[in-house]
Design a protein around this motif. Sequence first.
Motif: not given
Length: 95
Positions: A63-81
């Motif tokens: 959803r973030i990547s489709t916002l007007e003005g967004v060129v790229a949206a990349n996950m950097v890190f994921e943690h699970v608890e």
Amino acid sequence: MSDRSAPYHISSAVIVTMPHMRERVVGSLLEMPNVEVYAHEAGKIVVVIEGTSTGMLGESLSRISTLEGVVAANMVFEHVETQGEVGHDRRTDAA
């Protein structure tokens, strides 16, 4: 009652915007559930995304990547608890 052993996912992502659209994108991000704007400068925004599954995080990032003005949206890190661990102030990194 929630299952305290259920997984809970937390990720960070970097959003690259057209510099003149950054404030508009930040405003849109602030309205999104489970998304927290951590920092922003020039055309870059760092966010934290939380959810109950990797799929939920991916959906938010899509959803973030489709916002007007967004060129790229990349996950950097994921943690699970587990749900029972969320909210505890305990360090997990090396001192």
